[in-house]
Enzyme design. Structure first.
Site, PDB file in Angstrom:
ATOM      1  N   ILE A  48       1.944   1.250   7.644  1.00 25.59           N
ATOM      2  CA  ILE A  48       1.766   2.107   6.461  1.00 25.59           C
ATOM      3  C   ILE A  48       2.883   1.836   5.462  1.00 25.59           C
ATOM      4  O   ILE A  48       4.057   1.792   5.820  1.00 25.59           O
ATOM      5  CB  ILE A  48       1.752   3.591   6.874  1.00 25.59           C
ATOM      6  CG1 ILE A  48       0.556   3.843   7.770  1.00 25.59           C
ATOM      7  CG2 ILE A  48       1.732   4.508   5.660  1.00 25.59           C
ATOM      8  CD1 ILE A  48       0.490   5.215   8.354  1.00 25.59           C
ATOM      9  N   ASP A  49       2.495   1.662   4.198  1.00 21.58           N
ATOM     10  CA  ASP A  49       3.469   1.420   3.137  1.00 21.58           C
ATOM     11  C   ASP A  49       3.875   2.714   2.434  1.00 21.58           C
ATOM     12  O   ASP A  49       5.017   2.867   2.021  1.00 21.58           O
ATOM     13  CB  ASP A  49       2.901   0.461   2.092  1.00 21.58           C
ATOM     14  CG  ASP A  49       2.591  -0.899   2.673  1.00 21.58           C
ATOM     15  OD1 ASP A  49       3.387  -1.389   3.495  1.00 21.58           O
ATOM     16  OD2 ASP A  49       1.538  -1.462   2.328  1.00 21.58           O
ATOM     17  N   THR A  50       2.921   3.622   2.264  1.00 26.11           N
ATOM     18  CA  THR A  50       3.148   4.842   1.488  1.00 26.11           C
ATOM     19  C   THR A  50       2.703   6.064   2.272  1.00 26.11           C
ATOM     20  O   THR A  50       1.614   6.080   2.838  1.00 26.11           O
ATOM     21  CB  THR A  50       2.366   4.783   0.161  1.00 26.11           C
ATOM     22  OG1 THR A  50       2.777   3.619  -0.565  1.00 26.11           O
ATOM     23  CG2 THR A  50       2.620   6.014  -0.694  1.00 26.11           C
ATOM     24  N   LYS A  81       9.797   2.795   3.240  1.00 22.50           N
ATOM     25  CA  LYS A  81       8.484   3.392   3.034  1.00 22.50           C
ATOM     26  C   LYS A  81       8.507   4.177   1.729  1.00 22.50           C
ATOM     27  O   LYS A  81       9.505   4.790   1.375  1.00 22.50           O
ATOM     28  CB  LYS A  81       8.100   4.330   4.187  1.00 22.50           C
ATOM     29  CG  LYS A  81       8.082   3.644   5.542  1.00 22.50           C
ATOM     30  CD  LYS A  81       7.089   2.508   5.572  1.00 22.50           C
ATOM     31  CE  LYS A  81       7.093   1.794   6.905  1.00 22.50           C
ATOM     32  NZ  LYS A  81       6.160   0.685   6.943  1.00 22.50           N
ATOM     33  N   ARG A  82       7.413   4.131   1.005  1.00 25.10           N
ATOM     34  CA  ARG A  82       7.285   4.889  -0.240  1.00 25.10           C
ATOM     35  C   ARG A  82       6.830   6.296   0.121  1.00 25.10           C
ATOM     36  O   ARG A  82       5.863   6.472   0.860  1.00 25.10           O
ATOM     37  CB  ARG A  82       6.268   4.207  -1.146  1.00 25.10           C
ATOM     38  CG  ARG A  82       6.136   4.867  -2.484  1.00 25.10           C
ATOM     39  CD  ARG A  82       5.229   4.038  -3.375  1.00 25.10           C
ATOM     40  NE  ARG A  82       5.118   4.692  -4.655  1.00 25.10           N
ATOM     41  CZ  ARG A  82       4.069   4.627  -5.431  1.00 25.10           C
ATOM     42  NH1 ARG A  82       3.025   3.891  -5.068  1.00 25.10           N
ATOM     43  NH2 ARG A  82       4.034   5.245  -6.578  1.00 25.10           N
TER      44      ARG A  82
END
Length: 141
Positions: A48-50, A81-82
């Site tokens: 997961i990025d965000t 992570k965003r």
């Protein structure tokens, strides 16, 4: 928050610490719950990025921060992570929400805060909405 990344306000009764399972709602399918075994949490987070994180009831409850939130958010930030903070509370402006987040010792920028009023305005702007609109609601809207 400390025992898993929860996208709902409460965990189901069947999900206990003893079960060693983490649960999150499946991507874009809020009706189905997906369980993640403890040994797969790292790979899940890596995928997961965000993270979209609700404020009321997830970061704080009333005037009290929920235990483990700051550490969890700092951990996610350390992994690049965003983090996006969202709320459906239309009584507060982005600046007011940001001030509240900062009051709990959480570092974030205004660009990371999306209240329902701002999200509505951003959505209308994305549609190139040029007509008049009559807004009914609190001052922050």
């Amino acid at each position: 928050v400390r025992d898993g990344f929860v996208t709902r306000k409460s965990r189901p009764n069947s999900c206990t610490l003893q079960s060693r399972r983490r649960w999150v709602s499946s991507s874009f399918r809020m009706s189905k719950t997906t369980y993640i075994e403890s040994n797969n949490v790292s790979s899940f987070i890596d995928s997961i990025d965000t993270f979209l994180i609700d404020c009321d009831g997830v970061i704080w409850k009333g005037n009290t921060i929920i235990e483990g939130v700051v550490e969890t958010l700092n951990f996610l930030t350390s992994l690049n992570k965003r983090l996006i903070f969202v709320t459906n509370n239309s009584t507060k402006s982005r600046q007011q929400i940001l001030k509240r987040i900062h009051s709990f010792g959480i570092t974030c920028s205004k660009e990371q805060v999306f209240g329902s009023a701002y999200a509505t305005a951003a959505y209308l702007a994305s549609l190139n909405f040029k007509k008049k609109a009559f807004i009914i609601g609190e001052k922050s809207i």
